[in-house]
Design a protein around this motif. Structure first.
Motif, PDB file in Angstrom:
ATOM      1  N   ASP A  24      58.754  -5.107  49.226  1.00 48.84           N
ATOM      2  CA  ASP A  24      58.657  -3.693  49.540  1.00 48.84           C
ATOM      3  C   ASP A  24      60.143  -3.429  50.400  1.00 48.84           C
ATOM      4  O   ASP A  24      60.677  -4.233  50.424  1.00 48.84           O
ATOM      5  CB  ASP A  24      57.678  -3.209  50.256  1.00 48.84           C
ATOM      6  N   ASP A  25      60.345  -2.118  50.400  1.00 47.43           N
ATOM      7  CA  ASP A  25      61.606  -1.934  51.241  1.00 47.43           C
ATOM      8  C   ASP A  25      61.640  -2.617  52.606  1.00 47.43           C
ATOM      9  O   ASP A  25      62.700  -2.603  53.172  1.00 47.43           O
ATOM     10  CB  ASP A  25      61.715  -0.180  51.246  1.00 47.43           C
ATOM     11  N   GLU A  26      60.334  -2.589  53.202  1.00 46.45           N
ATOM     12  CA  GLU A  26      60.265  -3.065  54.648  1.00 46.45           C
ATOM     13  C   GLU A  26      61.024  -4.662  54.538  1.00 46.45           C
ATOM     14  O   GLU A  26      61.653  -4.853  55.366  1.00 46.45           O
ATOM     15  CB  GLU A  26      58.952  -3.120  55.036  1.00 46.45           C
ATOM     16  N   GLU A  45      55.707 -10.398  47.235  1.00 49.73           N
ATOM     17  CA  GLU A  45      55.132  -9.221  47.951  1.00 49.73           C
ATOM     18  C   GLU A  45      56.526  -8.591  48.407  1.00 49.73           C
ATOM     19  O   GLU A  45      56.836  -8.806  49.749  1.00 49.73           O
ATOM     20  CB  GLU A  45      54.751 -10.079  49.441  1.00 49.73           C
ATOM     21  N   LYS A  63      61.471  -3.721  42.044  1.00 48.92           N
ATOM     22  CA  LYS A  63      60.944  -4.711  42.314  1.00 48.92           C
ATOM     23  C   LYS A  63      60.598  -6.253  41.497  1.00 48.92           C
ATOM     24  O   LYS A  63      61.033  -7.137  42.093  1.00 48.92           O
ATOM     25  CB  LYS A  63      59.284  -4.548  42.498  1.00 48.92           C
TER      26      LYS A  63
END
Length: 138
Positions: free
Chosen positions: A106-108, A104, A34
């Motif tokens: 994330d994998d999405e 913000e 991240k």
């Protein structure tokens, strides 16, 4: 240099760029932690913008000139697709990149970039191939 050749060169630039982004850049985001992605993204986005924005602006301007010159199917449909590419960029990709910038991550988000970028990849590939055929077989 005639406007049709300029447009063909710009379309080719976007064709090469979008395939590189689709196959190399966006998939690589999932390999970063991240914090590494956030750090890399701060360097990446201004640099890629220096390449993408002039090409997109050049494509839009040359397409407008082509439409003013000839109101044929190529000019009309081409401009519609280009406007669609701008809308995708500013309503999907810019907000998604802004999420990464604001941490913000994330994998999405990475999956969303790859998934939705297929639309731009298809659009700019279609435009380049169609323009190439138009240019060489008129």
């Amino acid at each position: 240099m005639q406007i049709d050749l300029i447009r063909l060169l710009v379309d080719f630039g976007l064709f090469v760029l979008i395939w590189m982004v689709q196959l190399v850049v966006y998939p690589s985001f999932s390999y970063f932690s991240k914090q590494e992605l956030i750090n890399w993204h701060q360097l990446y986005t201004p640099r890629i913008t220096l390449m993408v924005f002039p090409l997109m602006a050049g494509q839009l301007l040359t397409a407008i000139f082509q439409l003013a010159k000839d109101q044929d199917l190529f000019a009309v449909l081409s401009l519609i697709i280009i406007v669609g590419m701008w809308l995708l960029t500013f309503f999907i990709f810019v907000p998604t990149h802004n999420k990464i910038t604001s941490e913000e991550v994330d994998d999405e988000i990475c999956a969303k970039l790859v998934k939705f970028n297929w639309l731009r990849t298809a659009g700019w590939t279609f435009l380049f191939i169609w323009n190439f055929l138009q240019y060489y077989f008129r």
